[in-house]
Design a protein around this motif. Structure first.
Motif, PDB file in Angstrom:
ATOM      1  N   UNK A   5      34.433  34.103  41.953  1.00 35.36           N
ATOM      2  CA  UNK A   5      33.382  33.085  41.877  1.00 35.36           C
ATOM      3  C   UNK A   5      33.544  32.068  43.005  1.00 35.36           C
ATOM      4  N   UNK A 195      44.722  40.220  52.459  1.00 34.61           N
ATOM      5  CA  UNK A 195      43.257  40.232  52.598  1.00 34.61           C
ATOM      6  C   UNK A 195      42.684  41.586  52.189  1.00 34.61           C
ATOM      7  N   UNK A 445      39.372  44.223  60.290  1.00 36.98           N
ATOM      8  CA  UNK A 445      38.488  43.063  60.088  1.00 36.98           C
ATOM      9  C   UNK A 445      37.045  43.462  59.816  1.00 36.98           C
ATOM     10  N   UNK A 448      36.925  44.512  56.260  1.00 34.70           N
ATOM     11  CA  UNK A 448      37.010  43.377  55.338  1.00 34.70           C
ATOM     12  C   UNK A 448      35.668  42.650  55.246  1.00 34.70           C
ATOM     13  N   UNK A 449      35.024  42.453  56.395  1.00 36.15           N
ATOM     14  CA  UNK A 449      33.728  41.764  56.393  1.00 36.15           C
ATOM     15  C   UNK A 449      32.711  42.603  55.611  1.00 36.15           C
ATOM     16  N   UNK A 452      33.435  42.399  51.878  1.00 35.77           N
ATOM     17  CA  UNK A 452      32.982  41.119  51.315  1.00 35.77           C
ATOM     18  C   UNK A 452      31.459  41.087  51.232  1.00 35.77           C
ATOM     19  N   UNK A 453      30.811  41.653  52.244  1.00 36.54           N
ATOM     20  CA  UNK A 453      29.345  41.693  52.250  1.00 36.54           C
ATOM     21  C   UNK A 453      28.831  42.461  51.030  1.00 36.54           C
ATOM     22  N   UNK A 455      30.259  42.867  48.208  1.00 37.99           N
ATOM     23  CA  UNK A 455      30.470  42.087  46.981  1.00 37.99           C
ATOM     24  C   UNK A 455      29.505  40.908  46.898  1.00 37.99           C
ATOM     25  N   UNK A 456      29.144  40.352  48.057  1.00 39.51           N
ATOM     26  CA  UNK A 456      28.185  39.248  48.039  1.00 39.51           C
ATOM     27  C   UNK A 456      26.799  39.739  47.627  1.00 39.51           C
ATOM     28  N   UNK A 457      26.482  40.960  48.058  1.00 40.26           N
ATOM     29  CA  UNK A 457      25.127  41.450  47.835  1.00 40.26           C
ATOM     30  C   UNK A 457      24.864  41.852  46.397  1.00 40.26           C
ATOM     31  N   UNK A 458      25.812  42.585  45.823  1.00 39.92           N
ATOM     32  CA  UNK A 458      25.506  43.131  44.501  1.00 39.92           C
ATOM     33  C   UNK A 458      26.364  42.485  43.426  1.00 39.92           C
ATOM     34  N   UNK A 459      25.827  42.436  42.256  1.00 37.43           N
ATOM     35  CA  UNK A 459      26.573  41.844  41.153  1.00 37.43           C
ATOM     36  C   UNK A 459      25.779  41.899  39.880  1.00 37.43           C
TER      37      UNK A 459
END
Lengths: 470, 398
Positions: A5, A195, A445, A448-449, A452-453, A455-459
Motif C-alpha cells: 500500500x 529489490x 533494473x 524491476x521497473x 512494479x508497473x 503491480x501498479x496497473x492491476x489489483x
C-alpha cells in the motif's frame, strides 16, 4: 498497514531515511526499530501493543532466569511458565471461543442444550507468529542451544521487527538476536537482491488478489458452476494462498535485507513437490521446522516407535495453529494422514523402488498425485465449514450439468494454471539465479521497473493478506 | 566519520535513489500508458467534469436558477430549454439546467452535490429550485456492489482535497491510497484498470438475451445513421461536449428539427417497442440494479439524504421526485414496495421534504420509453418536462 500500500511505502521511506541517515549509532537504531515496529503494529490496533511488548519482556526475563539458574527443576518450571504464558495468551485470544462453541455443540448433541456466552475478542494480528518466535527463545535457552542474551531493547526489537512481525517467517532467536546486536548494513549486492525479492513478492501478491475472484466464486456457490469451474476455483485458491503468503514473506525478507537483516527462505517452489513430505519441506518452512524442532522432536520424533502418532499430533496442532476451526483441524489431520501414508508406503519394497526411480514419467506421476492431494487439502482449508468442504470436494469429482462449459471457463482455467506455473518458475529462477541477475544491471533494473508497473496497473479491492488472520 | 559509516551511507543513498527511480520509472510508464489509452477523468466521466466546469458560469446567470439533479433518467427525461420556454410562456424567466448523470449512484452524487453547493456558497448565489430525483434502483446493494471497482477512482475525481484529508485522518491507509490515486495515478485506481482489462478478456454475459426481430434491428441501424447525418447538418457548431452549455446540459429539442428528422426519430424509437428489447432491458436492470427486489443499501440512502441536505444549503426550494416507472414491465414485489415505503419515510424524516411519487402516472405510456427506464427523445422527455413545468411552475414569479 500492509506492504503493498502507498501508506507502507511512505512509512518505509521515512523509516529508511531515519535508519540509514539519521540514527547511525547502535542504541538509537535499536530504539528506532522498536518505535517503527510499534507504529507499524499499532496501525492495526494499538490496544495490543502492550500484549506484544509484555510477551517479549516476560520471555526475556524468564530466559535470563533460566540462564542463571543451576537447578534443572527450576529451569523446567521457568520454561513451563514461558510456555503457559505464550500458549495461554494464544489460547485466550485465538481458541477460547472455538473451545466454548465446540463444548456447547457437543453438549447439545448429547442432549444437554446449553447457552454458552463467547468472548468474541478481536484476534491480535500476528499473535501466532510472535508467540512462537518468543517461545523458541526460552526453549532454546532451556535446552542449552543458546545462551540468554543481554539487552532487553534488542530482544523487544527482534520480536517486534516489523518486516516479519505479522505474518512471519517465524524467526528463531538465534537467527535474529545476533543480527540485532551486530546491526550490519547491507551491501549494494544484497540491496539489489532485496529489490528483486520485494518486486517478486509484489507480483505474486498482485496475482493472488486476482486469483481470489475465481476462488471466491467456486467456494461461494459451487453448485452453480461446472466441474471445470470448480477445479479452476480450487486451483485458483492454491495459487492465491501461495502468492499471498509467499509474496508477503518475499517482501518481508527483501525489506529486512534492505535494513541489513538476513532472513532465510520460507518457500521453495512448493507446488513442485513430489510427495507430501517434500511439500512440507518447501511450504512455510519456518513453521514446519519450528513444529519439527519444538513439537515433533519433543514428542519423541522418529525414535520412540511412535512416529505415526507424533506426525499426526504435530500436523493436527499445525492445522490448529492456522485457525480456530474444525476445517483447519481437518486440514492438519489430512496432511498428517498423507504424510504417514507416504512413510508407510516408503517402507514397502515396491514403493521404495518407485520412490527411488529417476524416471521423468514416474516423477511426473508423483508430482501429479502430490498436487492433487494438496489441492484437496486446500478445499478443507478454504471452506467455511466441513459440510461446504464436502460439497466442493464432491463437485470437483462429478460431472455437473447445472452450468454449461464455455470457452471463457476454459480460458480462465488456462490462465490460472499458467499463472501458478509462472510464479513457480519465477521463484525457481530467483532462488537459483537471483544473485547472478543482480550482477546484470541492464537486465535487473528494467525488470524491476516492469514488475512494479505490473503491480501498479492491476489489483483488486480486497487486498488483505490471508495469513494475517493466523 | 568512520569509513564503514561513510560506506553504509553511500549504499543507503544508492538504495534510496533506487527506490525513487524504480517507483518513479514505473509511475511514469503507467502515466504514459494511461495517456495512450485516454484513461482520465475527462474520458471516464466527461459529462460530470464538464458540468462541474460550467458551475462558475452558471452562478453568474442573471435569471432565477433551476437545477434538476439525478441519474441518467433525468439526463434523458428533462429538457431544460423546453422547461424555460414553457415558463416564459407564463411570463416567468428561468434558466434551468439538466444535472442528470449516468453511472453515478447516490454516493458519488453526494460528492458532486457538495461541489455544486461549494460553488454557490463561495459566490453567495442561491438556486431558486432544485429538483432531485430519488432513484430507487440506484440505491440498492446490488448497485453499490457493482460499483466496487470504481469507488476509489470516482471518489478522487469528485472529492475535494479537504474531503480526502478527512478520510485520511480517520483511515490513514485509505487516505494515502486515495491521494496516491489522485496525484500519481491520474485518478485511475488499479481496481478500475484491472476490472476494465478483465471485462475485455471476460465480457460479462447478459442475464438473458432474447433475439429481436432482424428487420427492426436493420431499421434501427438505418434510422440511427440517418439521425447522425442529420444531427451533423443541423448542428455544425456542436463541440462534441457531453454536457453542452448552450443546451443547458440537456439534449436537442424538437422545435429545432425538420419534420423529416422528427419522422426518422419516430421510426428509430419504434424499433425499441418490442417485447424482446424491453425484456432484455428489464433483465439487465434486475441483474445490475435489483430493480424489482429493491434491497436498499443503507450507505446509499444516507448519501441521498446528504444530497438533499447539501442542496438545502444553497436553494430556496428543494423537491424530491421519484420519476415515472414503466408499469407493466417493471413490477415491484410486495416486499420491495414495503422496503421502498420505508426508505421514502426515512428520507422524508431526515430531510423534511415530502417525496413526490410520479411512478404510476397514467400519461406515461410504454411507447415513451426506449428501454426499461429511459424516456424517448422528443416524446417521453417532452411529456415529462411538461409535467415538471406543471408541478413546479408555482415556485417562479412572473
Amino acid at each position: 498497514m500492509i506492504f503493498n500500500t502507498p501508506l507502507f511505502f511512505l512509512f518505509f521511506a521515512v523509516f529508511f531515511l531515519c535508519y540509514g541517515f539519521v540514527f547511525l549509532r547502535h542504541k538509537p537504531r535499536v530504539y528506532l526499530i522498536i518505535t517503527g515496529s510499534l507504529i507499524f503494529y499499532g496501525a492495526w490496533n494499538y490496544h495490543f501493543i502492550p500484549l506484544l511488548v509484555g510477551s517479549a519482556v516476560a520471555d526475556y526475563f524468564i530466559a535470563q532466569a533460566i540462564g542463571t539458574s543451576q537447578d534443572p527443576r527450576h529451569k523446567k518450571r521457568l520454561v513451563t511458565l514461558s510456555i503457559i504464558i505464550n500458549l495461554g495468551v494464544l489460547a485466550l485470544f485465538k481458541y477460547a471461543d472455538f473451545a466454548l462453541e465446540s463444548v456447547a455443540s457437543l453438549l447439545n448433541w448429547a442432549g444437554y442444550p446449553v447457552a454458552m456466552t463467547t468472548l468474541s475478542w478481536v484476534l491480535p494480528v500476528g499473535i501466532s507468529f510472535y508467540t512462537f518466535q518468543s517461545l523458541s527463545y526460552t526453549i532454546d535457552v532451556y535446552r542449552g542451544d543458546m545462551k540468554p542474551r543481554k539487552g532487553l531493547a534488542e530482544f523487544v526489537a527482534a520480536l517486534s521487527f516489523f518486516p516479519q512481525l505479522v505474518a512471519g517467517p517465524i524467526l528463531r532467536a538465534r537467527q535474529i538476536l545476533p543480527q540485532m546486536h551486530a546491526l550490519n548494513w547491507p551491501s549494494w549486492l544484497e540491496a539489489k537482491h532485496a529489490f528483486l525479492l520485494i518486486t517478486v513478492g509484489l507480483i505474486k501478491k498482485t496475482g493472488a488478489d486476482l486469483l481470489a475472484v475465481p476462488a471466491e466464486a467456486a467456494f461461494a456457490a459451487p453448485e452453480t458452476l461446472s466441474t471445470l469451474e470448480v477445479w479452476t476455483g480450487v486451483i485458483a485458491f492454491a495459487g492465491q494462498i501461495y502468492g499471498d503468503f509467499s509474496g508477503y514473506t518475499d517482501m518481508a525478507i527483501g525489506l529486512a535485507l534492505l535494513l541489513g537483516f538476513k532472513i532465510p527462505l520460507n518457500f521453495r517452489v512448493p507446488y513442485f513437490a513430489i510427495s507430501p513430505v517434500d511439500f512440507w519441506r518447501r511450504w512455510h518452512i519456518s513453521l514446519s521446522s519450528w513444529l519439527r524442532d519444538y513439537l515433533y522432536i519433543s514428542l519423541g520424533g522418529n525414535r520412540t516407535g511412535h512416529r505415526t502418532r507424533n506426525v499426526l499430533i504435530t500436523m493436527l496442532l499445525g492445522g490448529l495453529w492456522h485457525g480456530a476451526a474444525w476445517t483447519f483441524v481437518a486440514w492438519g489431520a489430512f496432511h498428517g494422514v498423507i504424510i504417514t501414508a507416504t512413510h508407510y508406503l516408503g517402507q514397502l519394497a515396491y514403493f521404495r523402488n518407485f520412490n527411488q526411480s529417476t524416471s521423468r514419467l514416474i516423477k511426473f506421476f508423483k508430482w501429479a498425485i502430490t498436487f492433487y492431494l494438496v489441492l484437496i487439502s486446500w478445499v478443507l482449508f478454504r471452506a467455511e465449514n466441513l459440510s461446504d468442504a464436502m460439497t466442493v470436494f464432491l463437485d470437483m469429482h462429478r460431472f455437473s450439468e447445472s452450468a454449461t462449459l464455455n470457452i471463457q471457463a476454459i480460458v480462465l482455467f488456462g490462465i490460472v494454471c499458467v499463472w501458478i506455473l509462472l510464479t513457480h518458475v519465477m521463484d525457481h529462477f530467483v532462488i537459483k539465479k537471483g544473485e547472478s541477475l543482480t550482477q546484470q544491471p541492464w537486465l535487473l533494473w528494467p525488470l524491476l521497473v516492469l514488475g512494479q508497473l505490473l503491480c501498479l496497473l492491476i489489483g483488486e479491492p480486497s487486498n488483505e493478506f490471508i495469513y494475517f488472520q493466523f | 566519520m568512520s569509513s564503514s559509516t561513510s560506506n553504509s551511507k553511500a549504499v543507503n543513498g544508492k538504495i534510496l535513489l533506487a527506490m525513487i527511480l524504480v517507483m518513479g520509472g514505473a509511475v511514469l510508464l503507467m502515466r504514459l500508458l494511461y495517456l495512450a489509452m485516454g484513461a482520465d477523468a475527462n474520458n471516464i466521466m466527461g459529462r460530470v467534469v464538464e458540468a462541474r466546469e460550467a458551475l462558475p458560469q452558471i452562478v453568474k446567470e442573471p435569471d432565477d436558477l433551476m437545477i434538476f439533479f439525478g441519474s441518467s433518467m433525468v439526463e434523458a427525461g428533462f429538457s431544460p430549454r423546453q422547461f424555460d420556454r414553457e415558463l416564459r410562456a407564463k411570463d416567468k424567466t428561468v434558466k434551468s439546467f439538466n444535472f442528470g448523470f449516468g453511472g453515478l449512484n447516490p454516493y458519488f452524487q453526494d460528492y458532486l452535490s457538495r461541489r455544486i453547493r461549494d460553488e454557490f456558497l463561495h459566490n453567495q448565489r442561491r438556486i431558486k429550485l432544485v429538483v432531485i430525483e430519488f432513484n430507487p434502483f440506484q440505491t440498492t446493494t446490488t448497485r453499490w456492489q457493482g460499483a466496487n471497482d470504481i469507488v476509489d477512482s470516482f471518489l478522487t475525481m469528485l472529492a475535494s482535497d479537504a474531503e480526502l484529508w478527512d478520510i485520511a485522518q480517520k483511515d490513514p491507509e485509505r487516505g494515502a491510497l486515495l491521494f496516491n490515486i489522485k496525484y500519481l495515478r491520474n485518478d485511475i485506481s488499479a481496481e478500475m484498470f484491472s476490472s476494465y482489462i478483465g471485462r475485455q478478456i471476460f465480457p460479462q454475459p447478459q442475464p438473458i438475451k432474447i433475439e429481436e426481430p432482424k428487420e427492426l434491428i436493420e431499421l434501427r441501424s438505418k434510422a440511427g445513421q440517418q439521425l447522425t447525418e442529420r444531427f451533423e447538418q443541423d448542428y455544425p457548431n456542436y463541440t462534441d461536449a457531453d454536457w453542452y452549455y448552450p443546451w443547458q446540459g440537456g439534449g436537442t429539442i424538437p422545435e429545432e428539427r425538420s419534420p423529416e428528422t422528427l419522422e426518422w426519430f419516430k421510426k428509430y424509437y419504434s424499433t425499441f417497442q418490442n417485447s424482446a428489447n424491453k425484456e432484455n432491458a428489464r433483465q439487465r436492470r434486475i441483474a445490475s440494479a435489483d430493480i424489482e427486489g429493491l434491497h436498499f443499501e443503507p450507505l446509499l440512502v444516507d448519501s441521498f439524504i446528504n444530497i438533499v441536505n447539501n442542496f438545502q444549503e444553497v436553494a430556496d426550494h428543494v423537491e424530491v421526485v421519484i420519476m415515472p416507472r414503466q408499469v407493466g414491465l417493471i413490477n415491484y414485489s410486495e416486499a420491495a414496495q414495503t422496503r421502498l415505503n420505508k426508505v421514502v419515510a426515512e428520507i422524508e424524516n431526515a430531510t423534511g421534504v415530502s417525496i413526490i411519487n410520479q411512478q404510476e402516472l397514467p400519461q406515461f405510456t410504454a411507447d415513451m420509453y426506449r428501454d426499461a427506464t429511459h424516456f424517448t427523445r422528443y416524446h417521453g422527455d417532452v411529456e415529462y418536462t411538461r409535467l415538471t413545468v406543471e408541478t413546479f411552475a408555482h415556485y417562479f414569479e412572473p
